[in-house]
Design a protein around this motif. Structure first.
Motif, PDB file in Angstrom:
ATOM      1  N   LYS A  72      -0.647 -11.500  -0.088  1.00 49.55           N
ATOM      2  CA  LYS A  72      -0.405 -10.092   0.250  1.00 49.55           C
ATOM      3  C   LYS A  72       0.475  -9.422  -0.801  1.00 49.55           C
ATOM      4  N   THR A  73       1.458 -10.182  -1.292  1.00 46.64           N
ATOM      5  CA  THR A  73       2.386  -9.626  -2.275  1.00 46.64           C
ATOM      6  C   THR A  73       1.672  -9.354  -3.597  1.00 46.64           C
ATOM      7  N   LEU A  74       0.844 -10.320  -4.013  1.00 43.29           N
ATOM      8  CA  LEU A  74       0.113 -10.147  -5.275  1.00 43.29           C
ATOM      9  C   LEU A  74      -0.929  -9.032  -5.153  1.00 43.29           C
ATOM     10  N   GLU A  75      -1.459  -8.895  -3.924  1.00 45.93           N
ATOM     11  CA  GLU A  75      -2.424  -7.828  -3.666  1.00 45.93           C
ATOM     12  C   GLU A  75      -1.745  -6.466  -3.842  1.00 45.93           C
ATOM     13  N   ALA A  76      -0.493  -6.377  -3.336  1.00 48.91           N
ATOM     14  CA  ALA A  76       0.265  -5.127  -3.481  1.00 48.91           C
ATOM     15  C   ALA A  76       0.508  -4.820  -4.949  1.00 48.91           C
ATOM     16  N   VAL A  77       0.779  -5.884  -5.732  1.00 53.20           N
ATOM     17  CA  VAL A  77       1.004  -5.699  -7.168  1.00 53.20           C
ATOM     18  C   VAL A  77      -0.255  -5.129  -7.814  1.00 53.20           C
ATOM     19  N   SER A  78      -1.421  -5.705  -7.475  1.00 50.19           N
ATOM     20  CA  SER A  78      -2.648  -5.246  -8.130  1.00 50.19           C
ATOM     21  C   SER A  78      -3.048  -3.844  -7.675  1.00 50.19           C
ATOM     22  N   LYS A  79      -2.752  -3.523  -6.393  1.00 51.97           N
ATOM     23  CA  LYS A  79      -3.078  -2.177  -5.904  1.00 51.97           C
ATOM     24  C   LYS A  79      -2.034  -1.150  -6.336  1.00 51.97           C
ATOM     25  N   GLY A  80      -0.826  -1.641  -6.643  1.00 51.68           N
ATOM     26  CA  GLY A  80       0.260  -0.727  -6.992  1.00 51.68           C
ATOM     27  C   GLY A  80       0.876  -0.059  -5.770  1.00 51.68           C
ATOM     28  N   LYS A  81       0.546  -0.542  -4.568  1.00 54.30           N
ATOM     29  CA  LYS A  81       1.169   0.014  -3.365  1.00 54.30           C
ATOM     30  C   LYS A  81       1.148  -1.017  -2.229  1.00 54.30           C
ATOM     31  N   VAL A  82       2.004  -0.764  -1.254  1.00 59.59           N
ATOM     32  CA  VAL A  82       2.109  -1.696  -0.134  1.00 59.59           C
ATOM     33  C   VAL A  82       1.395  -1.100   1.081  1.00 59.59           C
ATOM     34  N   ASP A  83       0.448  -1.848   1.643  1.00 57.19           N
ATOM     35  CA  ASP A  83      -0.289  -1.350   2.812  1.00 57.19           C
ATOM     36  C   ASP A  83       0.553  -1.464   4.081  1.00 57.19           C
ATOM     37  N   GLU A  84       1.090  -2.653   4.286  1.00 62.59           N
ATOM     38  CA  GLU A  84       1.846  -2.905   5.514  1.00 62.59           C
ATOM     39  C   GLU A  84       3.270  -3.275   5.122  1.00 62.59           C
ATOM     40  N   VAL A  85       4.205  -2.353   5.345  1.00 67.96           N
ATOM     41  CA  VAL A  85       5.571  -2.567   4.855  1.00 67.96           C
ATOM     42  C   VAL A  85       6.234  -3.721   5.599  1.00 67.96           C
ATOM     43  N   VAL A  86       6.055  -3.745   6.912  1.00 68.99           N
ATOM     44  CA  VAL A  86       6.624  -4.828   7.714  1.00 68.99           C
ATOM     45  C   VAL A  86       5.487  -5.580   8.397  1.00 68.99           C
ATOM     46  N   ASP A  87       5.372  -6.852   8.069  1.00 74.87           N
ATOM     47  CA  ASP A  87       4.237  -7.643   8.547  1.00 74.87           C
ATOM     48  C   ASP A  87       4.739  -8.803   9.392  1.00 74.87           C
ATOM     49  N   TRP A  88       4.360  -8.829  10.690  1.00 73.08           N
ATOM     50  CA  TRP A  88       4.742  -9.945  11.561  1.00 73.08           C
ATOM     51  C   TRP A  88       3.691 -11.031  11.392  1.00 73.08           C
ATOM     52  N   VAL A  89       3.956 -11.965  10.520  1.00 75.83           N
ATOM     53  CA  VAL A  89       2.955 -12.946  10.083  1.00 75.83           C
ATOM     54  C   VAL A  89       2.395 -13.754  11.254  1.00 75.83           C
ATOM     55  N   GLU A  90       3.265 -14.066  12.210  1.00 79.91           N
ATOM     56  CA  GLU A  90       2.818 -14.948  13.290  1.00 79.91           C
ATOM     57  C   GLU A  90       1.857 -14.270  14.268  1.00 79.91           C
ATOM     58  N   LEU A  91       1.655 -12.964  14.092  1.00 79.32           N
ATOM     59  CA  LEU A  91       0.686 -12.282  14.957  1.00 79.32           C
ATOM     60  C   LEU A  91      -0.744 -12.468  14.435  1.00 79.32           C
ATOM     61  N   HIS A  92      -0.869 -12.940  13.195  1.00 83.10           N
ATOM     62  CA  HIS A  92      -2.214 -13.166  12.630  1.00 83.10           C
ATOM     63  C   HIS A  92      -2.642 -14.591  12.885  1.00 83.10           C
ATOM     64  N   ASP A  93      -3.914 -14.752  13.206  1.00 83.63           N
ATOM     65  CA  ASP A  93      -4.450 -16.101  13.339  1.00 83.63           C
ATOM     66  C   ASP A  93      -4.901 -16.562  11.959  1.00 83.63           C
ATOM     67  N   LEU A  94      -4.106 -17.463  11.390  1.00 86.69           N
ATOM     68  CA  LEU A  94      -4.409 -17.902  10.020  1.00 86.69           C
ATOM     69  C   LEU A  94      -5.132 -19.239   9.995  1.00 86.69           C
ATOM     70  N   GLY A  95      -5.534 -19.714  11.174  1.00 90.40           N
ATOM     71  CA  GLY A  95      -6.287 -20.961  11.220  1.00 90.40           C
ATOM     72  C   GLY A  95      -5.389 -22.177  11.095  1.00 90.40           C
ATOM     73  N   GLU A  96      -5.888 -23.192  10.373  1.00 91.20           N
ATOM     74  CA  GLU A  96      -5.186 -24.481  10.265  1.00 91.20           C
ATOM     75  C   GLU A  96      -3.776 -24.314   9.680  1.00 91.20           C
ATOM     76  N   VAL A  97      -2.885 -25.236  10.032  1.00 91.76           N
ATOM     77  CA  VAL A  97      -1.499 -25.187   9.558  1.00 91.76           C
ATOM     78  C   VAL A  97      -1.425 -25.266   8.041  1.00 91.76           C
ATOM     79  N   LEU A  98      -2.136 -26.240   7.481  1.00 87.19           N
ATOM     80  CA  LEU A  98      -2.083 -26.401   6.025  1.00 87.19           C
ATOM     81  C   LEU A  98      -3.171 -25.556   5.411  1.00 87.19           C
TER      82      LEU A  98
END
Lengths: 291, 397, 70
Positions: free
Chosen positions: B371-397
């Motif tokens: 997400k951070t590198l994406e912001a760098v490439s876009k030159g802007k931040v989409d979501e200033v405050v992101d509660w990571v644990e609300l996203h289902d990211l699948g497997e732990v590793l």
């Protein structure tokens, strides 16, 4: 000339004249008497602003936190003196009635349980006086305060007897109207190792609503009516030090306007309680009272 | 002789206190700090540590007893966590204002009711305003070393402030790793006996600092002590490194930051996970590094501003949250203030993760880095405050 | 030290005094003294004028006199 005389006296008595206490406050009177017994090798830890008014004038080292910190920083000080191998000091830890009986009750109890080597003193003016007369656990039944405008509904907590049940070496009640008894008890407590507890009445003209000139007279009546019995519990054994001929409770209550609204029934209730307590005290005089 | 053995964070802290020759320990047990104080009790009972242990009836008393002991001339150690720290709150304001150099480990644990026994940083971060120096540690070795350094910092006569080595419950407190215990004689040489210039509570030698009638002036003096502490923390860390061979880059550490566009900024135990993920991602040519914030109080604003010039984005990973705040977690707000004066500001992202002690996983770190590198490439931040644990990211590793 | 504001000041009638020392014992502020065991003296710098000394005197040798505004 006279001024020099007094300056010498203040130096010798370890207490500077001119406190910021209210006129007629028992605080400086108690401390002047206590210092006679304590002597110069004393360190004082004092909580609470009302007590601080007098303690600020004492010419001895003192340390203080707020009134929710009774007997705790002094436990730390005692530990530091132990750790540093410093001996021959008397560590006095003082607090008011609300601090000792209410907000820091657990702390006093814990220090008693640990048998910390200190002289814990409760200066009891029977309400939160420095904040402007609010009821504490040690306010007597019927007393007016700003938070009990119709008079307190419950009886006063018996803190000295509760502390005694912690099996501490020495507990005593004192009154500034009986200076010899007061000085003797503090002298005795000073020489005992472990947790000593002394509970002193603190006449408060401002909060009890009486003429400051009557300060000593009022607390003397307290002893004479058995409202404020003078006793000590040493090694678990109760000893009544003064056994005056009992005066009726009205004699005490009518001296203070905080009691002036009390009904006859209420006065009778107080008298009955005092009678019962007096009887129990006399019954157990000279006996072991720790269960 | 120094020696190395397996040791968890709590035991390391106990050894730190012992090697520092703490003389009075007033403490009350609370999970996850209990192993620390029971270890101290054991060390005392075995005669290895010479200290007075006051078994107090609550944290409020523990800190007050610490104040009394410190003023009366003893070196004091204590520790607490979470609810206990909150119970201690009133007393916690005393040592900075009274200039008492107490050292207390804050073993991080989430606050009730939306917490459990596991760690996040809200407990110690709510103490950010009361004047304690806070140093966040990543593992047992750092805990041990930081406790010893803490005394050197606290007792510096230009500082005289209490210091809290903070470390995560369980992840650090109960996780053992090989830890080197330095030689007592060498520690003694590094840390001279405690002597407070302002205090002595003896009838034959009585000193207490005079209180200014101007409260603002007294407060400003504490602020100045914090400002000076920034340099002192760096110096002490360097000296410790010279003597013992381990140092921690003072207030903040840059990890793998050569030639990167953005950084994640972490505190505490999660830093280890982030290090691994950063290594993995850099191996795949992702231009992201790591800043580990060690000193939260005093906050290293100047240093951070210098570093920030190099990066296009900074992502603050907050293991805490501040309800209704100006935006995001406590650390991110500090960072935002620190960077505000820069003309050319990097993008600022904020992630909430690991709240109430949930694991911070490699996958979550990867998500944050992407997400951070994406912001760098876009030159802007989409979501200033992101509660990571609300996203289902699948497997732990 | 506090500067004292006092409504009344104690004044002793030395002839009445029986040298019992109650005034000195019970003065809250320690501002009364029986000099050489004979003469009652007051420290008006610090006396708060509470009147305890007058009240405790068994022979009414101390009178509280209203302070006149300077």
């Amino acid at each position: 000339m006279t001024e020099n005389l007094f300056d010498e006296y203040y130096e010798k008595s370890l207490m500077q004249g001119g406190t910021t206490c209210c006129p007629g406050c028992g605080g400086p009177l108690f401390w002047r008497m206590a210092l006679q017994a304590l002597g110069p090798k004393t360190v004082i830890y004092g909580d609470g602003p009302c007590a601080m008014c007098a303690i600020r004038n004492i010419k001895l080292p003192h340390f203080n936190l707020h009134f929710s910190f009774v007997a705790d920083a002094s436990s730390g000080m005692a530990a530091a003196y132990r750790a540093k191998g410093i001996e021959g000091l008397t560590l006095v830890s003082s607090a008011g009635d609300g601090a000792t009986g209410d907000i820091s009750f657990g702390k006093v109890s814990a220090a008693a349980e640990r048998n910390e080597n200190m002289l814990q003193i409760c200066v009891d003016n029977e309400a939160y006086m420095n904040t402007g007369i609010q009821k504490s656990g040690l306010t007597p039944f019927g007393a007016w305060t700003t938070t009990t405008p119709l008079g307190k509904e419950a009886l006063k907590k018996e803190i000295p007897l509760i502390i005694a049940q912690h099996n501490v070496p020495y507990v005593a009640t004192v009154s500034v109207a009986y200076p010899r008894d007061l000085v003797a008890k503090i002298k005795k407590a000073k020489d005992i190792e472990g947790f000593k507890y002394i509970h002193t009445v603190m006449p408060c003209p401002t909060g009890w609503r009486f003429n400051p000139a009557k300060s000593v007279e009022v607390v003397r009546l307290g002893v004479e009516t058995w409202t404020w019995p003078l006793y000590e519990i040493e090694g678990g054994v109760l000893k009544l030090n003064v056994k005056p001929k009992q005066k009726p409770i009205e004699d005490y209550l009518k001296t203070q306007n905080r009691f002036r609204h009390m009904t006859e029934d209420q006065i009778k209730y107080v008298q009955d309680n005092i009678n019962a307590k007096r009887e129990r005290l006399l019954e157990n005089d000279g006996k072991r009272v720790i269960l | 002789m120094s020696f190395t053995r397996m040791m968890d964070g709590n035991e390391a802290a106990a050894y730190g206190a012992m090697l520092s020759r703490a003389e009075v320990v007033p403490a009350y047990p609370i999970t996850p700090q209990t192993e620390l104080i029971s270890r101290i009790a054991t060390l005392i009972s075995e005669g290895k540590m010479k200290a007075e242990y006051i078994k107090v009836e609550g944290e409020h008393t523990a800190m007050a007893a610490a104040c009394g002991a410190s003023a009366a001339g003893a070196r004091v150690f204590t520790a607490t966590a979470s609810q206990g720290m909150a119970h201690m709150e009133e007393a916690l304001w005393m040592p900075p204002g009274m200039r008492l150099p107490i050292v207390m480990c804050m073993v991080n644990r989430a606050m009730a009711p939306l917490g459990g026994l596991r760690p996040d940083h809200n407990d110690s971060l709510m103490q950010r305003d009361n004047g304690w120096i806070q140093l966040y540690c990543e593992n047992s070795q750092e805990v041990l070393d930081t406790v010893i350094m803490a005394y050197k910092i606290a007792e510096d006569k230009d500082i005289y402030l209490p210091v809290a080595p903070c470390y995560d419950g369980y992840f650090v407190s109960a996780t053992a790793m090989p830890t080197t215990i330095p030689d007592q004689a060498e520690v003694d040489e590094f840390l001279p006996p405690y002597k407070h210039e302002m205090y002595s509570l003896l009838p034959w030698d009585y000193r207490r600092p005079a209180r200014s009638t101007n409260a603002a002036k007294s407060r400003y003096e504490v602020q100045q002590a914090h400002d000076r502490a920034k340099d002192v923390i760096e110096e002490v860390d360097k000296e410790y490194g010279t003597r013992f061979g381990r140092s921690y880059d003072g207030l903040l550490e840059e990890y793998a930051c050569d030639d990167v566009d953005a950084v994640l900024m972490t505190m505490g135990s999660m830093t280890g996970t982030v290090r691994d993920k950063i290594d993995e991602m850099q191996a795949e040519d992702n231009r992201i590094g790591l800043i580990k914030l060690r000193g939260f109080r005093p906050f290293p604003s100047e240093e951070l501003r210098e570093l920030a010039k190099k990066y296009q984005a900074i992502a603050v990973v907050d293991r805490n949250n501040s309800y209704g705040s100006a935006g995001g977690g406590v650390v991110s707000m500090e960072v935002a203030r620190a960077l505000y004066t820069l003309d050319d500001k990097p993008l600022l992202l904020n992630f909430h993760v690991g709240l109430s002690g949930s694991d911070v996983t490699m996958r979550q770190v990867g998500y944050m880095a992407e997400k951070t590198l994406e912001a760098v490439s876009k030159g802007k931040v989409d979501e200033v405050v992101d509660w990571v644990e609300l996203h289902d990211l699948g497997e732990v590793l | 030290m506090a500067s004292v504001v006092r409504a009344f000041r104690p004044v002793v009638e030395q002839e009445k005094c029986i040298q019992c020392g109650n005034c000195q014992t019970y003065c809250p502020e320690g501002t009364v003294m029986l000099e050489n065991g004979e003469t009652v003296v007051f420290d008006y710098r610090y006396c708060q004028g509470c009147g305890v000394c007058a009240n405790e005197c068994p022979v009414d040798a101390i009178e509280m006199v209203r302070e006149v505004a300077a």
